[in-house]
Design an enzyme around this catalytic site. Structure first.
Site, PDB file in Angstrom:
ATOM      1  N   GLY A  61     -49.301  -7.695  72.642  1.00  0.00           N
ATOM      2  CA  GLY A  61     -50.766  -8.320  72.596  1.00  0.00           C
ATOM      3  C   GLY A  61     -51.521  -7.786  73.898  1.00  0.00           C
ATOM      4  N   GLY A  62     -52.337  -7.065  73.599  1.00  0.00           N
ATOM      5  CA  GLY A  62     -53.162  -6.416  74.507  1.00  0.00           C
ATOM      6  C   GLY A  62     -54.601  -7.175  74.700  1.00  0.00           C
ATOM      7  N   GLY A  63     -54.465  -8.285  74.579  1.00  0.00           N
ATOM      8  CA  GLY A  63     -55.788  -9.237  74.898  1.00  0.00           C
ATOM      9  C   GLY A  63     -55.586  -9.745  76.442  1.00  0.00           C
ATOM     10  N   VAL A  76     -53.154  -8.321  79.055  1.00  0.00           N
ATOM     11  CA  VAL A  76     -53.539  -7.082  80.080  1.00  0.00           C
ATOM     12  C   VAL A  76     -53.374  -7.625  81.540  1.00  0.00           C
ATOM     13  CG1 VAL A  76     -55.575  -6.209  81.051  1.00  0.00           C
ATOM     14  CG2 VAL A  76     -55.201  -6.147  78.435  1.00  0.00           C
ATOM     15  N   VAL A  79     -51.850 -26.967  81.788  1.00  0.00           N
ATOM     16  CA  VAL A  79     -51.393 -25.595  81.640  1.00  0.00           C
ATOM     17  C   VAL A  79     -52.059 -25.125  82.534  1.00  0.00           C
ATOM     18  CG1 VAL A  79     -51.539 -23.712  80.228  1.00  0.00           C
ATOM     19  CG2 VAL A  79     -50.607 -25.665  79.197  1.00  0.00           C
ATOM     20  N   CYS A  80     -53.392 -25.072  82.947  1.00  0.00           N
ATOM     21  CA  CYS A  80     -54.189 -24.259  83.698  1.00  0.00           C
ATOM     22  C   CYS A  80     -53.840 -24.280  85.036  1.00  0.00           C
ATOM     23  CB  CYS A  80     -55.642 -24.487  83.719  1.00  0.00           C
ATOM     24  SG  CYS A  80     -56.852 -23.542  85.025  1.00  0.00           S
ATOM     25  N   VAL A  89     -49.870 -13.247  72.010  1.00  0.00           N
ATOM     26  CA  VAL A  89     -50.600 -13.184  70.727  1.00  0.00           C
ATOM     27  C   VAL A  89     -51.436 -14.351  70.564  1.00  0.00           C
ATOM     28  CG1 VAL A  89     -48.980 -11.499  69.671  1.00  0.00           C
ATOM     29  CG2 VAL A  89     -48.866 -13.918  69.247  1.00  0.00           C
ATOM     30  N   ARG A 133     -52.807 -18.607  71.288  1.00  0.00           N
ATOM     31  CA  ARG A 133     -52.270 -19.814  71.492  1.00  0.00           C
ATOM     32  C   ARG A 133     -52.766 -20.800  70.214  1.00  0.00           C
ATOM     33  NH1 ARG A 133     -50.866 -20.422  76.960  1.00  0.00           N
ATOM     34  NH2 ARG A 133     -50.879 -22.763  76.702  1.00  0.00           N
ATOM     35  N   HIS A 160     -78.468  -6.935 101.239  1.00  0.00           N
ATOM     36  CA  HIS A 160     -78.109  -5.707 101.086  1.00  0.00           C
ATOM     37  C   HIS A 160     -77.214  -5.376 102.371  1.00  0.00           C
ATOM     38  CE1 HIS A 160     -78.017  -1.471 101.013  1.00  0.00           C
ATOM     39  NE2 HIS A 160     -78.193  -1.211 102.413  1.00  0.00           N
TER      40      HIS A 160
END
Length: 471
Positions: A183-185, A189, A46-47, A272, A274, A447
């Site tokens: 679903g706001g996971g 998002v 899947v990934c 929502v 897996r 820096h």
């Protein structure tokens, strides 16, 4: 093709070729095992194919589009940018093809046999692997199950037509003008914000009182602000009820504070969570693999199941569904079956959300550290007074370091801001190595870099910062 029903002998059978499966197969082969890796869909799982890699390719494209649109902020006249969705998809598919092809070469280079098809256990030491052409039977000494997960499908919102999962959301035939996200996971998002940057009108429906539930509240607040800046509508404490679709759009009915409302869009994306792929024809019940009520396989600290020579890793065992968690567990399992003393230790596993701004966390949150009984000391430093962040025009964000006031040991860190996904690695190493707040403050950072914010946050925690005033 195997003639008759004689079993072929191998040392290790790996079921699944995702980040966990292929890593387990390669590591086992490196340790001298003869390995067969089987996957019913594709190398990379899947990934690589329909998850983290294609989604990040699209997110990067959306970020580039937004950057061009705001080039005038830096005095650059770029003209009106245009999105050619078919070309965006070509870019995404090219990234996927390159990586999956690379994994295939890695398997081949490590002398791992690969079989494209299904697996069905016959008993604790034998399994049938099959596809439309053949069905050989293998006898194995060890097995690593890495079958991954799939999007949860809600009965009220079955996938099909205008109702889609994250898989379909990555390959839509056209750039939608509007989209509803249930679903706001982190998945909702990431994808919702990506589409909003491309100009899609996005509405997010979340059941809890904030998006990114479970993450630092300051993180979710920053992401919420960014979403609203792109005219994303966010409805929290909202429950999706039903949906009606046509061949052109879909209308969602949802409830907020007892009041029913509706919203119509081109697509309804359901994110929502897996579900572990431990059901189906694999036959785990036939060999009595122990699972909990949610379908997750129970394992010990070496990823070993109740059958000593069978291991399980990744999304099918407890814990977050993360590709890097699966890869880590893969190496532990492969080394354990080879007799090494490797054990899992999740104390420094990072959680990353590729939102805008990026959010990353490792170790304990402030709340978790206090609940564990630590005398907590905090070091926090903002992005907006860092020279590199200012020059990047990316000033939203902060680094927050949680330490034990009695010992100085780093207990956890939350980073929100540009490159948080890369910056978190330093803090993961700090926790893994038992570093203190003083160690971070004394580490010389180049820096101007965003990494300096880590050093500055540590100095705040110690009470002697250079670039801010502690009151």
């Amino acid at each position: 093709m195997v003639v008759g029903d004689a079993s072929l002998d191998i040392d290790t059978l790996v079921i699944g070729a995702g980040p966990g499966g292929y890593a387990a197969a390669i590591r086992a082969a490196q340790l001298g095992q003869s390995v067969l890796c089987v996957d019913r869909q594709y190398v990379g799982g899947v990934c690589l194919n329909v998850g983290c890699i294609p989604s990040k390719a699209l997110i990067s494209a959306a970020h580039q589009y937004e950057s061009i649109a705001h080039a005038a902020d830096m005095g650059i006249e770029a003209g009106e940018p245009k999105v050619h969705w078919d070309k965006v998809q070509e870019f995404k598919n090219g990234v996927v093809k390159k990586l999956t092809g690379g994994v295939g070469q890695l398997l081949k280079g490590n002398k791992v046999q690969f079989f494209s098809g299904e697996v069905m256990f016959i008993n604790e030491n034998e399994a049938r692997v099959f596809n439309d052409q053949e069905a050989p039977r293998y006898r194995f000494k060890n097995c690593i199950i890495a079958t991954g997960s799939r999007p949860i499908e809600l009965k009220a919102f079955p996938y099909g037509g205008r109702i889609i999962s994250s898989t379909e959301a990555l390959s839509l035939p056209e750039l939608p003008k509007s989209m509803i996200v249930i679903g706001g996971g982190y998945i909702g998002v990431e994808l919702g914000q990506m589409y909003s940057k491309f100009g899609t009108q996005v509405t997010v429906i979340e059941g809890s009182d904030t998006i990114l539930p479970g993450f630092d509240t300051d993180m979710s607040r920053l992401v919420t602000k960014k979403l609203k800046d792109k005219n994303v509508e966010i409805h929290t404490n909202a429950m999706a009820k039903s949906a009606e679709q046509t061949d052109k759009d879909v209308t969602l009915t949802y409830e907020v504070n007892g009041e029913q409302k509706t919203v119509t869009a081109d697509y309804l994306l359901v994110t929502v969570g897996r579900r572990p792929n431990t059901d189906g024809e694999l036959g785990l019940d036939l060999i009595n693999i122990k699972m909990n009520e949610r379908g997750y396989i129970e394992v010990d600290d070496q990823c070993r199941t109740n059958i000593p020579h069978i291991y399980a890793i990744g999304d099918i065992i407890a814990g977050p569904a993360l590709a890097h968690k699966a890869t880590y567990e893969a190496k532990v399992a492969a080394e354990a079956l080879a007799g090494m003393p490797s054990k899992i230790d999740y104390k420094s596993i990072p959680l990353v959300v590729f939102a805008d701004p990026e959010c990353a966390s490792v170790g304990y949150s402030e709340k978790e550290a206090k609940e564990k009984g630590y005398n907590v000391k905090i070091g926090r430093f903002p992005f907006n007074i860092n020279g590199r962040a200012l020059s990047l025009n990316a000033t939203d964000g902060f680094v927050k370091i949680i330490s034990d006031a009695d010992t100085g040991l780093i207990l956890g860190t939350q980073i929100a801001g540009a490159e948080a996904s890369n910056m978190i690695a330093e803090l993961g190493l700090a926790i893994e190595m038992g570093a203190t707040m003083e160690d971070l403050a004394l580490t010389i950072h180049g820096h101007p870099t965003l990494g300096e914010i880590v050093m500055e946050a540590a100095e705040v925690g110690l009470g002697h910062p250079i670039h801010t005033i502690v009151k």
